[in-house]
Scaffold this motif. Structure first.
Motif, PDB file in Angstrom:
ATOM      1  N   ALA A  20       0.788  -1.253   0.234  1.00 55.69           N
ATOM      2  CA  ALA A  20       0.309   0.014  -0.085  1.00 55.69           C
ATOM      3  C   ALA A  20       0.964   1.197   0.170  1.00 55.69           C
ATOM      4  CB  ALA A  20      -0.722  -0.133   0.825  1.00 55.69           C
ATOM      5  N   THR A  21       1.852   1.321   1.217  1.00 60.14           N
ATOM      6  CA  THR A  21       3.210   2.574   0.936  1.00 60.14           C
ATOM      7  C   THR A  21       3.124   2.708  -0.756  1.00 60.14           C
ATOM      8  OG1 THR A  21       3.416   1.962   2.736  1.00 60.14           O
ATOM      9  CG2 THR A  21       4.281   3.279   2.298  1.00 60.14           C
ATOM     10  N   MET A  22       3.763   1.601  -1.393  1.00 58.70           N
ATOM     11  CA  MET A  22       4.469   1.828  -2.849  1.00 58.70           C
ATOM     12  C   MET A  22       3.461   2.673  -3.798  1.00 58.70           C
ATOM     13  SD  MET A  22       7.688   0.901  -2.277  1.00 58.70           S
ATOM     14  CE  MET A  22       8.397   0.303  -4.075  1.00 58.70           C
ATOM     15  N   GLN A  23       2.315   2.349  -3.332  1.00 63.11           N
ATOM     16  CA  GLN A  23       0.788   2.251  -4.672  1.00 63.11           C
ATOM     17  C   GLN A  23       0.835   3.933  -4.068  1.00 63.11           C
ATOM     18  OE1 GLN A  23      -1.882  -0.306  -3.339  1.00 63.11           O
ATOM     19  NE2 GLN A  23      -1.195  -2.112  -5.214  1.00 63.11           N
ATOM     20  N   ALA A  24       0.864   4.007  -2.514  1.00 67.50           N
ATOM     21  CA  ALA A  24       0.661   5.604  -2.048  1.00 67.50           C
ATOM     22  C   ALA A  24       1.706   6.489  -2.830  1.00 67.50           C
ATOM     23  CB  ALA A  24       0.224   5.501  -0.435  1.00 67.50           C
ATOM     24  N   LEU A  25       3.192   5.966  -3.013  1.00 68.68           N
ATOM     25  CA  LEU A  25       3.966   6.909  -3.491  1.00 68.68           C
ATOM     26  C   LEU A  25       3.792   7.030  -5.133  1.00 68.68           C
ATOM     27  CD1 LEU A  25       6.744   5.546  -1.062  1.00 68.68           C
ATOM     28  CD2 LEU A  25       5.605   7.641  -0.439  1.00 68.68           C
ATOM     29  N   PHE A  26       3.515   6.215  -4.870  1.00 70.33           N
ATOM     30  CA  PHE A  26       3.792   6.239  -6.903  1.00 70.33           C
ATOM     31  C   PHE A  26       2.465   7.149  -7.297  1.00 70.33           C
ATOM     32  CE2 PHE A  26       7.639   2.680  -6.931  1.00 70.33           C
ATOM     33  CZ  PHE A  26       6.916   2.813  -8.638  1.00 70.33           C
ATOM     34  N   ILE A  27       1.279   6.986  -6.870  1.00 69.22           N
ATOM     35  CA  ILE A  27      -0.158   7.393  -7.277  1.00 69.22           C
ATOM     36  C   ILE A  27       0.296   8.808  -7.111  1.00 69.22           C
ATOM     37  CG2 ILE A  27      -2.552   8.728  -6.432  1.00 69.22           C
ATOM     38  CD1 ILE A  27      -2.494   4.831  -6.107  1.00 69.22           C
ATOM     39  N   ILE A  28       0.956   9.165  -5.712  1.00 66.94           N
ATOM     40  CA  ILE A  28       1.318  10.886  -4.932  1.00 66.94           C
ATOM     41  C   ILE A  28       2.204  11.543  -5.713  1.00 66.94           C
ATOM     42  CG2 ILE A  28       2.869  12.407  -3.666  1.00 66.94           C
ATOM     43  CD1 ILE A  28       0.912  10.042  -1.280  1.00 66.94           C
ATOM     44  N   GLY A  29       3.374  10.265  -6.907  1.00 70.75           N
ATOM     45  CA  GLY A  29       4.493  11.409  -7.504  1.00 70.75           C
ATOM     46  C   GLY A  29       3.093  10.714  -9.353  1.00 70.75           C
ATOM     47  N   ALA A  30       3.051  10.865  -9.425  1.00 70.35           N
ATOM     48  CA  ALA A  30       2.021  10.442 -10.457  1.00 70.35           C
ATOM     49  C   ALA A  30       0.695  12.562 -10.630  1.00 70.35           C
ATOM     50  CB  ALA A  30       0.971   9.677 -10.777  1.00 70.35           C
ATOM     51  N   VAL A  31      -0.093  12.760  -9.565  1.00 70.48           N
ATOM     52  CA  VAL A  31      -0.693  13.676  -9.853  1.00 70.48           C
ATOM     53  C   VAL A  31      -0.064  14.136  -9.483  1.00 70.48           C
ATOM     54  CG1 VAL A  31      -1.783  14.395  -7.578  1.00 70.48           C
ATOM     55  CG2 VAL A  31      -2.415  12.170  -8.201  1.00 70.48           C
ATOM     56  N   LEU A  32       1.464  14.504  -9.211  1.00 63.11           N
ATOM     57  CA  LEU A  32       2.530  15.981  -8.957  1.00 63.11           C
ATOM     58  C   LEU A  32       3.277  15.823 -10.088  1.00 63.11           C
ATOM     59  CD1 LEU A  32       3.810  15.614  -5.494  1.00 63.11           C
ATOM     60  CD2 LEU A  32       2.711  17.366  -6.107  1.00 63.11           C
ATOM     61  N   VAL A  33       3.239  15.088 -11.360  1.00 62.83           N
ATOM     62  CA  VAL A  33       3.258  15.169 -12.686  1.00 62.83           C
ATOM     63  C   VAL A  33       2.612  15.272 -13.502  1.00 62.83           C
ATOM     64  CG1 VAL A  33       4.903  13.530 -14.084  1.00 62.83           C
ATOM     65  CG2 VAL A  33       5.760  13.741 -12.116  1.00 62.83           C
ATOM     66  N   LEU A  34       1.115  14.919 -12.935  1.00 63.29           N
ATOM     67  CA  LEU A  34       0.550  15.029 -14.497  1.00 63.29           C
ATOM     68  C   LEU A  34      -0.072  16.922 -14.049  1.00 63.29           C
ATOM     69  CD1 LEU A  34      -2.059  14.272 -15.628  1.00 63.29           C
ATOM     70  CD2 LEU A  34      -3.039  14.089 -13.873  1.00 63.29           C
ATOM     71  N   CYS A  48      -2.627  20.869  -4.400  1.00 61.87           N
ATOM     72  CA  CYS A  48      -4.583  20.910  -3.978  1.00 61.87           C
ATOM     73  C   CYS A  48      -4.628  20.247  -3.312  1.00 61.87           C
ATOM     74  CB  CYS A  48      -5.105  22.006  -4.934  1.00 61.87           C
ATOM     75  SG  CYS A  48      -6.970  21.416  -4.572  1.00 61.87           S
ATOM     76  N   GLY A  49      -4.663  19.114  -3.716  1.00 56.68           N
ATOM     77  CA  GLY A  49      -5.326  17.381  -3.634  1.00 56.68           C
ATOM     78  C   GLY A  49      -4.186  16.445  -2.211  1.00 56.68           C
ATOM     79  N   LEU A  50      -3.655  17.103  -2.603  1.00 52.30           N
ATOM     80  CA  LEU A  50      -2.150  16.352  -1.453  1.00 52.30           C
ATOM     81  C   LEU A  50      -2.549  16.927   0.403  1.00 52.30           C
ATOM     82  CD1 LEU A  50       0.742  15.506  -3.135  1.00 52.30           C
ATOM     83  CD2 LEU A  50      -0.598  14.324  -2.536  1.00 52.30           C
ATOM     84  N   SER A  51      -2.900  18.487   0.028  1.00 54.58           N
ATOM     85  CA  SER A  51      -2.973  19.882   1.153  1.00 54.58           C
ATOM     86  C   SER A  51      -4.410  19.390   1.942  1.00 54.58           C
ATOM     87  CB  SER A  51      -2.360  21.535   0.712  1.00 54.58           C
ATOM     88  OG  SER A  51      -4.034  21.061  -0.395  1.00 54.58           O
ATOM     89  N   CYS A  52      -4.813  18.736   1.535  1.00 52.85           N
ATOM     90  CA  CYS A  52      -6.476  18.166   2.261  1.00 52.85           C
ATOM     91  C   CYS A  52      -5.738  16.996   2.638  1.00 52.85           C
ATOM     92  CB  CYS A  52      -7.746  17.616   0.504  1.00 52.85           C
ATOM     93  SG  CYS A  52      -7.870  19.350  -0.136  1.00 52.85           S
ATOM     94  N   LEU A  53      -4.695  16.313   2.713  1.00 52.52           N
ATOM     95  CA  LEU A  53      -4.612  15.196   3.564  1.00 52.52           C
ATOM     96  C   LEU A  53      -3.925  15.354   5.455  1.00 52.52           C
ATOM     97  CD1 LEU A  53      -2.558  12.622   0.792  1.00 52.52           C
ATOM     98  CD2 LEU A  53      -5.121  12.860   1.595  1.00 52.52           C
ATOM     99  N   VAL A  54      -4.031  17.269   5.702  1.00 56.43           N
ATOM    100  CA  VAL A  54      -3.286  17.893   6.117  1.00 56.43           C
ATOM    101  C   VAL A  54      -4.024  16.893   7.165  1.00 56.43           C
ATOM    102  CG1 VAL A  54      -3.938  19.535   6.774  1.00 56.43           C
ATOM    103  CG2 VAL A  54      -1.950  19.036   7.605  1.00 56.43           C
ATOM    104  N   VAL A  55      -5.168  16.560   7.109  1.00 55.73           N
ATOM    105  CA  VAL A  55      -5.868  16.169   8.559  1.00 55.73           C
ATOM    106  C   VAL A  55      -5.557  15.086   8.988  1.00 55.73           C
ATOM    107  CG1 VAL A  55      -8.594  15.787   9.254  1.00 55.73           C
ATOM    108  CG2 VAL A  55      -8.331  17.725   7.569  1.00 55.73           C
TER     109      VAL A  55
END
Length: 581
Positions: free
Chosen positions: A153-167, A174-181
């Motif tokens: 799950a951690t590997m998947q999450a890291l790859f997805i976060i990287g993909a969103v930032l590259v996209l 914006c999306g990742l800042s909402c994860l602060v909660v």
């Protein structure tokens, strides 16, 4: 007096976990590689979905249909590749976890068996039992199931976060800042979870200890009418365990709902911000949809990680309790000196339990080879404590106890067992055959020797066993009762063939006639050996060569039965009381 075993610190647990992983570096690297490839394959679908949307939006001819079909086939292929890679990654991780769990179990058993006798003697039974069962199982589950799932799950999450930032970096931030909660709530939980789960483990150990001691002493509780007192003790232990459990449940009741609500925030944030940017021409529709799908896809691995945090916290607390055995100080290095004879000598011996005053005060005793010495005195006088010191289980606080000039407690375990055997009221019947229950005392013993040992202690019940020595004693049909189990323990002593035998109320569970018969049989079987008998039945003292009288931790009298009766001291009073005079 008992004291719980120590708990390993966080640094030690992390170092040990790292060592367990390092043992199989190749397998661990393979797990990471397969997870990385699976996560990369999982990124293809949302990315191409955005391309499909843009293709359809910009469609101007029949070629766009073929493009969409090709992209859809690539998405299907990527999903299939992700499934296969994830399956093999999980399979490899499960095998790695099983091997690691096996090493931890073996390490725990080895450490438990290597504990100094004095530590075992003063450790609550429930504490060691819970660590060896519940805690070891918790660690095994984490290594076998939880840890692999978290890795994936951690590997998947890291790859997805990287993909969103590259996209689109703006949509990604914006999306990742909402994860602060989620970050805030997780940190709040982690600061409290380890202490909470350690407290729960301790409370469970104390509850197990209370149940074990109450069940083991049920006859005493009933005879002394202590039911109400034990009920109060049980209620206190249950209340403490319940409170510790409710505290960890409260932590989860705050953590999980907060996380569930937070999952939707990144998707909502990207759709709101992305919609506004799309209206201003800052992003295209495919990017907004792909980013939203990525963040929605992020919920899966995040959910796995956060749900596993609770299990991992519990498992890390269990890991700390299991590894706590490594923090038990090792006993002194055994001596290589050989005793020059079998004379046992105690000189100015004192002993005190933790937080209590001295139990024994300046004991001087000289036991000659082949002598039969009886130790008598009121309950709580220190007789059993003296027996443990003479057997080398405990060390005197001051003074010395030696055999052949060598301190008994400094002898290597195997040498000590050949020299001295301590037999108490406590005994154990292993869930195995009668034969295997006996040969642990002498692995090379023949059937004739086994039967002779049983005959020596008048264990006639063997004639009623359907398979004799090969009868399985683990089932209810052939389970030995207390007197039979005690005779089994005495038979082991005969097979072990030590020079000195210390009998601490060893026949207490037998009826008077059976006890007398067993003691006579032991006397014949142990002829020529030193026998130190700690007993309440003064008939045992009557037959001894000498009698030592212990009162309030002091050796008050020492002599033969006739001499002590004639002296009209403490022993004479006990003898008259025994005979009802």
């Amino acid at each position: 007096m008992t004291a719980p075993l120590p708990v390993a610190g966080t640094t030690h647990v992390r170092r040990t976990a790292g060592s367990d992983i390092a043992v199989e570096k190749t397998a661990f690297a393979g797990i990471l590689a397969l997870n990385a490839l699976a996560a990369a394959a999982g990124l293809v679908g949302p990315w191409l979905l955005g391309s499909i949307i843009n293709t359809v939006k910009a469609s101007t001819g029949p070629d766009s249909v073929g493009t969409v079909d090709r992209l859809a086939l690539v998405i299907v292929a990527a999903v299939l590749v992700q499934i296969v890679l994830s399956r093999y990654a999980l399979l490899l991780a499960a095998r790695f976890g099983e091997r690691a769990a096996a090493r931890i179990r073996e390490r725990f058993v080895a450490r438990a068996l290597a504990l100094p006798p004095t530590v075992v003697e003063h450790t609550p039974t429930g504490d060691l039992a819970v660590r060896g069962t519940t805690d070891v199982d918790g660690v095994a589950t984490a290594l076998r199931t939880t840890a692999p799932e978290v890795f994936i799950a951690t590997m998947q999450a890291l790859f997805i976060i990287g993909a969103v930032l590259v996209l689109n970096p703006l949509l990604g931030v914006c999306g990742l800042s909402c994860l602060v909660v989620i970050v805030v709530v997780t940190r709040w939980y982690l600061r409290r979870a380890r202490a909470g789960y350690l407290a729960e483990g301790t409370a469970n150990s104390e509850l197990a200890e209370m149940l074990a001691t109450t069940a083991g002493g049920a006859r005493t509780v009933e005879a002394l009418r202590l039911q109400e007192q034990r009920l109060h003790v049980a209620e206190a232990a249950i209340t403490k365990a319940r409170g510790a459990r409710l505290h960890t449940l409260w932590l989860r009741s705050v953590f999980f709902p907060s996380v569930d609500i937070s999952y939707t925030l990144p998707v909502v944030g990207v759709l709101l911000v992305g919609g506004a940017l799309y209206n201003h021409g800052a992003v295209d529709l495919g990017e907004v949809v792909a980013a939203a799908v990525y963040l929605r896809q992020l919920m899966g691995p995040l959910d796995t990680v956060l749900l596993s945090v609770e299990q991992l916290q519990s498992s890390m607390a269990s890991y700390a309790r299991v590894e706590g055995l490594a923090a038990v100080p090792a006993g002194p290095t055994p001596t290589t000196a050989e005793p020059s004879g079998d004379r046992i000598e105690a000189v100015a011996v004192t002993y005190a339990y933790p937080n209590l005053g001295d139990v024994l005060h300046g004991i001087d005793l000289d036991v000659q080879p082949g002598e039969r010495l009886a130790v008598v005195g009121p309950s709580g006088a220190g007789k059993s404590t003296l027996g443990r010191l003479l057997a080398g289980i405990d060390r005197p606080g001051s003074g010395r106890i030696s055999v052949g000039g060598v301190p008994i407690a400094d002898l290597p375990p195997d040498r000590m067992r050949r020299q001295i055997a301590l037999i108490t009221q406590e005994h154990h019947v292993f869930r195995d055959t009668l034969r295997n229950n006996l040969v642990i005392a002498r692995p090379s013993a023949t059937d004739a020797q086994l039967l002779a040992a049983l005959e020596a202690v008048h264990a006639t019940w063997i004639d009623d066993l359907p398979s004799g020595l090969d009868t399985d004693l683990s089932g209810a049909a052939h389970r030995l009762d207390e007197p039979q189990a005690q005779q089994l323990s005495l038979a082991r002593v005969i097979l072990a063939d030590p020079h000195t035998v210390i009998l601490d109320e060893a026949t207490a569970l037998l009826d008077p006639a059976a006890a007398r018969m067993t003691e006579r049989a032991l006397a014949a079987a142990l002829d020529g050996r030193t026998v130190i008998a700690i007993a309440h039945r003064l008939q045992t003292a009557h037959d001894a060569d000498r009698i030592a009288v212990i009162e309030s931790g002091v050796l008050t009298e020492l002599g033969t039965h006739d001499a002590l009766v004639a002296a009209d001291g403490g022993y004479a009073a006990l003898w008259r009381s025994w005979h009802g005079d």
